[in-house]
Motif scaffolding. Structure first.
Motif, mmCIF file in Angstrom:
data_model
loop_
_atom_site.group_PDB
_atom_site.id
_atom_site.type_symbol
_atom_site.label_atom_id
_atom_site.label_comp_id
_atom_site.label_asym_id
_atom_site.label_seq_id
_atom_site.Cartn_x
_atom_site.Cartn_y
_atom_site.Cartn_z
ATOM 1 N N UNK A 7 0.825 -1.196 0.000
ATOM 2 C CA UNK A 7 0.000 0.000 0.000
ATOM 3 C C UNK A 7 0.860 1.246 0.000
ATOM 4 N N UNK A 8 0.307 2.317 -0.465
ATOM 5 C CA UNK A 8 1.032 3.575 -0.550
ATOM 6 C C UNK A 8 0.258 4.629 0.237
ATOM 7 N N UNK A 9 0.300 4.536 1.541
ATOM 8 C CA UNK A 9 -0.415 5.477 2.377
ATOM 9 C C UNK A 9 0.514 5.946 3.485
ATOM 10 N N UNK A 10 0.233 7.131 3.994
ATOM 11 C CA UNK A 10 1.039 7.663 5.084
ATOM 12 C C UNK A 10 0.278 8.795 5.743
ATOM 13 N N UNK A 11 0.720 9.149 6.927
ATOM 14 C CA UNK A 11 0.206 10.321 7.617
ATOM 15 C C UNK A 11 1.225 11.424 7.430
ATOM 16 N N UNK A 12 0.758 12.595 7.085
ATOM 17 C CA UNK A 12 1.649 13.722 6.812
ATOM 18 C C UNK A 12 1.790 14.622 8.027
ATOM 19 N N UNK A 13 2.195 14.053 9.140
ATOM 20 C CA UNK A 13 2.451 14.844 10.330
ATOM 21 C C UNK A 13 1.441 14.627 11.431
ATOM 22 N N UNK A 14 1.665 15.330 12.537
ATOM 23 C CA UNK A 14 0.846 15.173 13.735
ATOM 24 C C UNK A 14 -0.610 15.558 13.503
ATOM 25 N N UNK A 15 -0.872 16.583 12.706
ATOM 26 C CA UNK A 15 -2.254 17.014 12.455
ATOM 27 C C UNK A 15 -3.046 15.918 11.757
ATOM 28 N N UNK A 16 -2.432 15.219 10.795
ATOM 29 C CA UNK A 16 -3.102 14.100 10.133
ATOM 30 C C UNK A 16 -3.374 12.972 11.120
ATOM 31 N N UNK A 17 -2.414 12.709 11.982
ATOM 32 C CA UNK A 17 -2.593 11.665 12.984
ATOM 33 C C UNK A 17 -3.727 11.991 13.942
ATOM 34 N N UNK A 18 -3.809 13.242 14.374
ATOM 35 C CA UNK A 18 -4.878 13.674 15.278
ATOM 36 C C UNK A 18 -6.232 13.585 14.581
ATOM 37 N N UNK A 19 -6.296 14.014 13.309
ATOM 38 C CA UNK A 19 -7.545 13.936 12.554
ATOM 39 C C UNK A 19 -8.003 12.477 12.428
ATOM 40 N N UNK A 20 -7.079 11.595 12.074
ATOM 41 C CA UNK A 20 -7.427 10.180 11.918
ATOM 42 C C UNK A 20 -7.917 9.594 13.235
#
Length: 78
Positions: A10-23
């Protein structure tokens, strides 16, 4: 119920802390314990209704999440 995300490939990632918090907020709101404020603000609860749950008074809550994210973005660590 366990919700498992990811896996080998898969080709997915979180682009930083804000993405992690949103998820995290999304997963908790959509699949965690029912929160009337989440729903009133337009949050989705995809498992609360469907062919196996037609009773509008019942909710389905997930009590576990399994992340299998095996890749990091350059310059980040897990």
């Amino acid at each position: 119920i366990l919700l498992s995300l990811g896996g080998d490939g898969g080709n997915y990632k979180l682009n930083g802390a804000a993405d992690g918090q949103y998820l995290a907020d999304f997963l908790w709101g959509a699949y965690g314990p029912y929160n009337a404020t989440w729903v009133a603000n337009g949050g989705v609860r995809p498992l609360d209704r469907g062919s196996t749950n037609l009773d509008l008074t019942k909710t389905i809550d997930i009590d576990g999440f399994d992340f299998d994210i095996e890749r990091t973005s350059p310059g980040t660590s897990i």
